[in-house]
Design an enzyme around this catalytic site. Structure first.
Site, PDB file in Angstrom:
ATOM      1  CB  SER A 158      -0.975  -0.050   1.179  1.00 42.86           C
ATOM      2  OG  SER A 158      -1.962   0.938   1.083  1.00 42.86           O
ATOM      3  CG  ASP A 314      -6.300  -2.457  -4.274  1.00 37.84           C
ATOM      4  OD1 ASP A 314      -7.168  -1.768  -3.723  1.00 37.84           O
ATOM      5  OD2 ASP A 314      -5.089  -2.411  -3.974  1.00 37.84           O
ATOM      6  CG  HIS A 343      -5.889  -1.938  -0.267  1.00 40.75           C
ATOM      7  ND1 HIS A 343      -4.962  -1.548  -1.223  1.00 40.75           N
ATOM      8  CD2 HIS A 343      -5.410  -1.489   0.928  1.00 40.75           C
ATOM      9  CE1 HIS A 343      -3.975  -0.905  -0.640  1.00 40.75           C
ATOM     10  NE2 HIS A 343      -4.217  -0.858   0.666  1.00 40.75           N
TER      11      HIS A 343
END
Length: 371
Positions: A158, A314, A343
């Protein structure tokens, strides 16, 4: 509600979706916490902080040659425990052989943040710190405090992936490998719109008081939580009610949603939440000095082999963004994670996700290639 406890295993978002499930036999040893202090740290936006603090953790020991270090930069509102899905016996990273450094982003409430910095930079007056600011601070940490001049790898999930890409552009010969999961080298328009909606959710609460609140704007934070939750998992994850795989029998959809609304990031400070979203929004390797805003040129400058692992579902970082960026990385391998977990698949959200990540990363870290 086990799935939420896993997300909030250390009271900060995305620390590990699997940490709670780890047994004593597989859980890595507790990292050692450190703080690195930089005097007169000048941010990319031209503001000088009299003192900038970077909290970080270390697993294992740095060898005499100082050539066994791997950097794991943190993700949104996370702290040093955020990569335990990747560390330990039978996993890709072995702290008995490697020295693992888990750095914490500015704004997480432990490193320098709006909530813990004195005036004149307290609260809403804390400067926006970019991904490059975070990379530069950790580069100073590595080279001056630890004496590390080269890394075996930079691995990030991320916002950690954002940092990994920036490391590869800013310091292209500093590492042997780069791994990026569920994150891109630039934040594109749709992601900025999503982040702005979450910032607006917080600031619209009258209790926010332009950031000079006397109590947390709880209603605004709850709305922020709910928007975040809507993007967290895939639509198919919700349709198949995969939350049932983690929840006690009898748990209802309404109860699941309410938990996320009220306990997504317990104890978080509103200005900290906003600061890290501003950091996320500004992410762009093309803005690195020398590239004049050209993200493709910046990606083409990367020298290290890159394993690029987007989640196939995602919503924060769509796989199409990764497909676009990967075309310009000279030694890049694009390997989407086949998951419905959206995600968090990039942080080992399910046992299958965790195995996929560890299996492919282990081989890549050894050879620079994926079978």
């Amino acid at each position: 509600m086990l799935i939420l406890k896993r997300i909030l295993a250390t009271s900060l978002a995305f620390t590990s979706l699997t940490a709670v499930a780890q047994t004593a036999e597989t859980k890595p040893a507790e990292p050692v916490q450190h703080t690195f202090v930089i005097k007169n740290f000048r941010t990319e936006n031209g503001v000088t902080l009299p003192e900038a603090r970077v909290v970080y953790g270390t697993y294992g020991h740095l060898n005499a040659a100082k050539d066994n270090a791997i950097l794991l930069p943190s993700h949104y509102m996370a702290e040093m425990h955020g990569y335990e899905w990747l560390i330990g016996p039978g996993k890709a990273l072995d702290p008995t052989k490697q020295f693992l450094i888990t750095s914490e982003l500015f704004g997480n409430g432990r490193s320098s943040s709006p909530s813990n910095t004195p005036e004149p930079f307290h609260g809403p007056r804390f400067p926006v710190t970019t991904i490059r600011d975070n990379v530069e601070a950790v580069h100073q940490l590595l080279t001056t405090e630890l004496g590390v001049q080269h890394l075996q790898a930079v691995i990030g999930f991320s916002m950690g992936a954002q940092q990994a890409f920036q490391w590869a552009v800013s310091y292209p010969t500093f590492m042997d490998r780069v791994v990026a999961t569920s994150g891109t080298a630039k934040t594109y328009g749709h992601g900025i719109v999503r982040l702005e909606s979450q910032i607006d959710a917080i600031t619209a609460d009258p209790a926010f008081k332009a950031g000079d609140y006397t109590a947390q704007p709880q209603k605004g934070i709850e709305t922020f939580n709910l928007i975040w939750t809507a993007w967290l998992f895939s639509q198919e994850w919700w349709r198949q009610e995969l939350w049932r795989t983690e929840e006690p029998a009898g748990t209802t959809f309404k109860q699941v949603v309410e938990k996320y609304r009220t306990h997504f990031i317990d104890g978080a400070d509103a200005n900290n939440l906003i600061l890290q979203m501003r950091t996320w929004e500004s992410n762009d390797v093309g803005a690195t000095p020398g590239f004049n805003g050209d993200v493709e040129k910046a990606l083409a400058s990367i020298k290290a082999p890159v394993l690029y692992m987007p989640s196939a579902t995602d919503l924060y970082f769509p796989v199409t963004d990764a497909q676009y960026e990967s075309k310009f990385i000279p030694h890049g391998t694009l390997l989407p994670i086949p998951s419905l977990w959206g995600h968090p698949a990039g942080a080992g959200a399910s046992p299958a996700d965790e195995k996929f990540l560890n299996d492919h990363m282990a081989g890549f870290l050894k050879t620079g290639k994926v079978d």
